[in-house]
Write a protein that holds these residues in place. Structure first.
Motif, PDB file in Angstrom:
ATOM      1  N   ASP A  29       5.093   4.942 -12.404  1.00 56.55           N
ATOM      2  CA  ASP A  29       3.678   5.649 -12.030  1.00 56.55           C
ATOM      3  C   ASP A  29       4.057   6.977 -12.541  1.00 56.55           C
ATOM      4  N   ILE A  30       5.025   7.750 -12.181  1.00 62.25           N
ATOM      5  CA  ILE A  30       5.154   9.101 -12.875  1.00 62.25           C
ATOM      6  C   ILE A  30       5.191   9.220 -14.094  1.00 62.25           C
ATOM      7  N   ALA A  31       6.017   8.366 -14.849  1.00 59.65           N
ATOM      8  CA  ALA A  31       5.862   8.606 -16.248  1.00 59.65           C
ATOM      9  C   ALA A  31       4.529   8.095 -16.991  1.00 59.65           C
ATOM     10  N   ALA A  32       3.771   7.319 -16.138  1.00 57.79           N
ATOM     11  CA  ALA A  32       2.301   6.788 -16.585  1.00 57.79           C
ATOM     12  C   ALA A  32       1.678   8.181 -16.406  1.00 57.79           C
ATOM     13  N   ASN A  33       1.795   8.789 -15.446  1.00 57.24           N
ATOM     14  CA  ASN A  33       0.807   9.950 -15.008  1.00 57.24           C
ATOM     15  C   ASN A  33       1.089  11.157 -16.132  1.00 57.24           C
ATOM     16  N   THR A  34       2.287  11.189 -16.630  1.00 57.89           N
ATOM     17  CA  THR A  34       2.590  12.228 -17.838  1.00 57.89           C
ATOM     18  C   THR A  34       1.943  11.842 -18.794  1.00 57.89           C
ATOM     19  N   ALA A  94      -4.895   5.977 -20.700  1.00 59.11           N
ATOM     20  CA  ALA A  94      -3.300   6.000 -21.251  1.00 59.11           C
ATOM     21  C   ALA A  94      -2.272   5.679 -20.143  1.00 59.11           C
ATOM     22  N   TYR A  95      -3.068   5.943 -18.867  1.00 59.69           N
ATOM     23  CA  TYR A  95      -2.287   5.728 -17.613  1.00 59.69           C
ATOM     24  C   TYR A  95      -2.161   4.330 -17.518  1.00 59.69           C
ATOM     25  N   SER A  96      -3.060   3.634 -17.592  1.00 59.96           N
ATOM     26  CA  SER A  96      -3.128   2.081 -17.520  1.00 59.96           C
ATOM     27  C   SER A  96      -2.124   1.337 -18.570  1.00 59.96           C
ATOM     28  N   ALA A  97      -2.308   1.989 -19.682  1.00 62.71           N
ATOM     29  CA  ALA A  97      -1.420   1.354 -20.889  1.00 62.71           C
ATOM     30  C   ALA A  97       0.028   1.424 -20.488  1.00 62.71           C
ATOM     31  N   SER A  98       0.379   2.856 -19.923  1.00 62.29           N
ATOM     32  CA  SER A  98       1.687   3.083 -19.634  1.00 62.29           C
ATOM     33  C   SER A  98       2.117   2.195 -18.342  1.00 62.29           C
ATOM     34  N   ILE A  99       1.452   1.954 -17.460  1.00 64.15           N
ATOM     35  CA  ILE A  99       1.592   0.938 -16.422  1.00 64.15           C
ATOM     36  C   ILE A  99       1.895  -0.498 -16.758  1.00 64.15           C
ATOM     37  N   ALA A 100       1.106  -0.986 -17.612  1.00 64.46           N
ATOM     38  CA  ALA A 100       1.061  -2.482 -18.280  1.00 64.46           C
ATOM     39  C   ALA A 100       2.347  -2.401 -19.030  1.00 64.46           C
ATOM     40  N   LEU A 106       0.834  -1.219  -0.031  1.00 64.51           N
ATOM     41  CA  LEU A 106      -0.002  -0.130   0.033  1.00 64.51           C
ATOM     42  C   LEU A 106       0.847   1.319  -0.036  1.00 64.51           C
ATOM     43  N   PHE A 107       2.117   1.163   0.641  1.00 63.33           N
ATOM     44  CA  PHE A 107       2.942   2.313   0.830  1.00 63.33           C
ATOM     45  C   PHE A 107       4.253   1.733   0.448  1.00 63.33           C
ATOM     46  N   ASP A 108       5.208   2.528  -0.169  1.00 65.83           N
ATOM     47  CA  ASP A 108       6.541   2.182  -0.496  1.00 65.83           C
ATOM     48  C   ASP A 108       7.392   3.628  -0.342  1.00 65.83           C
ATOM     49  N   SER A 109       8.092   3.412   0.737  1.00 65.53           N
ATOM     50  CA  SER A 109       9.043   4.479   1.198  1.00 65.53           C
ATOM     51  C   SER A 109      10.508   4.577   0.597  1.00 65.53           C
ATOM     52  N   GLY A 110      10.483   3.682  -0.562  1.00 69.47           N
ATOM     53  CA  GLY A 110      11.944   3.720  -0.971  1.00 69.47           C
ATOM     54  C   GLY A 110      12.129   4.953  -1.713  1.00 69.47           C
ATOM     55  N   LEU A 111      13.053   5.234  -2.106  1.00 72.50           N
ATOM     56  CA  LEU A 111      13.560   6.474  -2.746  1.00 72.50           C
ATOM     57  C   LEU A 111      12.996   6.302  -4.218  1.00 72.50           C
ATOM     58  N   SER A 112      12.450   7.715  -4.685  1.00 72.43           N
ATOM     59  CA  SER A 112      11.960   7.612  -6.021  1.00 72.43           C
ATOM     60  C   SER A 112      12.738   6.805  -7.265  1.00 72.43           C
ATOM     61  N   THR A 113      14.167   7.013  -6.993  1.00 69.07           N
ATOM     62  CA  THR A 113      14.895   6.426  -8.041  1.00 69.07           C
ATOM     63  C   THR A 113      15.036   4.988  -7.898  1.00 69.07           C
ATOM     64  N   ALA A 114      14.569   4.561  -6.790  1.00 70.54           N
ATOM     65  CA  ALA A 114      14.714   2.876  -6.408  1.00 70.54           C
ATOM     66  C   ALA A 114      13.258   2.171  -6.404  1.00 70.54           C
ATOM     67  N   VAL A 115      12.279   2.914  -6.650  1.00 69.59           N
ATOM     68  CA  VAL A 115      11.016   2.345  -6.795  1.00 69.59           C
ATOM     69  C   VAL A 115      10.477   2.393  -8.093  1.00 69.59           C
ATOM     70  N   LYS A 116      10.035   1.064  -8.716  1.00 72.84           N
ATOM     71  CA  LYS A 116       9.524   1.125 -10.026  1.00 72.84           C
ATOM     72  C   LYS A 116       8.033   1.587  -9.850  1.00 72.84           C
TER      73      LYS A 116
END
Length: 354
Positions: free
Chosen positions: A226-231, A215-221, A181-191
């Motif tokens: 998540d950040i790139a998918a949001n964009t 578009a968001y779902s397609a990017s995630i798949a 539910l939560f991932d506290s890893g660094l943004s560069t270390a979390v996919k």
């Protein structure tokens, strides 16, 4: 022929008595130990099989303990997930109540929502058992193909020995990447962010929201972050009134530009999060069911091995006790027979005295 040099009768009686004593010792050993085969000299093949199977049964006992520990971890995570689901439902209800309300009423509701969001984080962080938490994690960057992806949790579920004697361990794997539910890893270390801190955009119109979500779902798949998918979703939706970077754990209905239409889309988003949480709860529920089934099977297997080993090496106590009584009678008769044989020699010697 009577001889004073060799007493054949006594020798025969002595051999018979020795054989009886040997059988008596063996029977007494079986009765005292409870085993027909207690050492390799009794029956090398059966002793070897029994020793190996007893060792395997001890390993299965450890597997049973591992399953119990795994069940506790999953139960703890499931309890946390269940409470989060209940809290998300409350947030959804609070959002519904704010549509059409005044700004003052929305501010009060936002205070309640913030408190509920804090409670969700507390539930996730507290769902820890023996150092394992499947809801609140910290992903780390590693040099591997699944870089930034939380590794599956493995629970030892079986101990197998092939016909060639090779040992294999079976595991029940839990998709922690799918339950976090939560991932506290660094943004560069979390996919992929956790379900509750996964940030998206909410649009004021259903049409724009649909374009964004697609578009968001397609990017995630496709393996995007998540950040790139949001964009990618924002690009597809176009410049329509929106609120950026919200999540189930971070939404503010009092922020500038948040209209009733956007709140309505927030409700839809929260409903989507509930579906994701339900899927995650299903992962945990499935793992719990598998663990329970494996625990039952492992116990049955241990009992079966115990019975099998017993058939190979256990003594039949009824048979051995009956045999003991018979051998004790034979021993007494052997002693009497030896005494009689020795008496005949004494009779010969008495002739010379006369």
């Amino acid at each position: 022929m009577a001889s004073i040099m060799t007493n054949a009768a006594a020798l025969t009686a002595l051999q018979s008595l020795n054989a009886t004593n040997k059988s008596l010792e063996q029977t007494q050993a079986r009765i005292s130990t409870g085993y027909r085969v207690s050492q390799a000299s009794d029956n090398a093949a059966y002793w070897s099989i029994a020793t190996t199977m007893r060792s395997d049964n001890m390993a299965l006992s450890t597997v049973q303990d591992a399953l119990g520990l795994g069940a506790s971890k999953v139960d703890t995570a499931y309890t946390g997930m269940n409470n989060v689901l209940t809290t998300i439902d409350k947030i959804k209800t609070k959002l519904l109540s704010t549509v059409g309300q005044t700004d003052a009423a929305k501010a009060k509701t936002q205070t309640e929502i913030t408190a509920l969001q804090t409670q969700m984080k507390s539930f996730a962080d507290a769902a820890t058992f023996s150092g394992s938490n499947f809801l609140s994690v910290t992903s780390k960057q590693v040099a591997a193909a699944n870089d930034g992806v939380q590794a599956d949790a493995q629970i030892v579920s079986s101990f197998n020995r092939s016909s060639s004697g090779a040992v294999q361990l079976g595991t029940i794997n839990i998709d922690v990447e799918g339950t976090k539910l939560f991932d506290s890893g660094l943004s560069t270390a979390v996919k992929n962010q956790g379900i509750l801190d996964r940030q998206t955009s909410v649009y004021s119109t259903g049409a724009a929201q649909t374009l964004y979500d697609t578009a968001y779902s397609a990017s995630i798949a496709g393996g995007s972050t998540d950040i790139a998918a949001n964009t990618a979703g924002q690009t597809a939706a176009g410049a329509v009134a929106k609120v950026d970077n919200i999540s189930a754990f971070n939404l503010d209905i009092t922020a500038a530009g948040v209209t009733d239409d956007i709140i309505t889309q927030m409700i839809t988003k929260i409903d989507g999060v509930m579906k994701q949480l339900t899927d995650s709860a299903t992962i945990l529920g499935s793992a719990k069911s598998s663990i329970d089934l494996q625990k039952t099977f492992t116990q049955s297997l241990m009992d079966s091995i115990d019975r099998g080993v017993g058939q190979l090496v256990d003594a039949d106590m009824n048979k051995e006790s009956t045999r003991l009584q018979a051998l004790q009678v034979q021993q007494q008769l052997g002693i009497q027979s030896l005494s009689i044989a020795n008496s005949s020699s004494q009779s010969i010697l008495s002739l010379f005295k006369n």
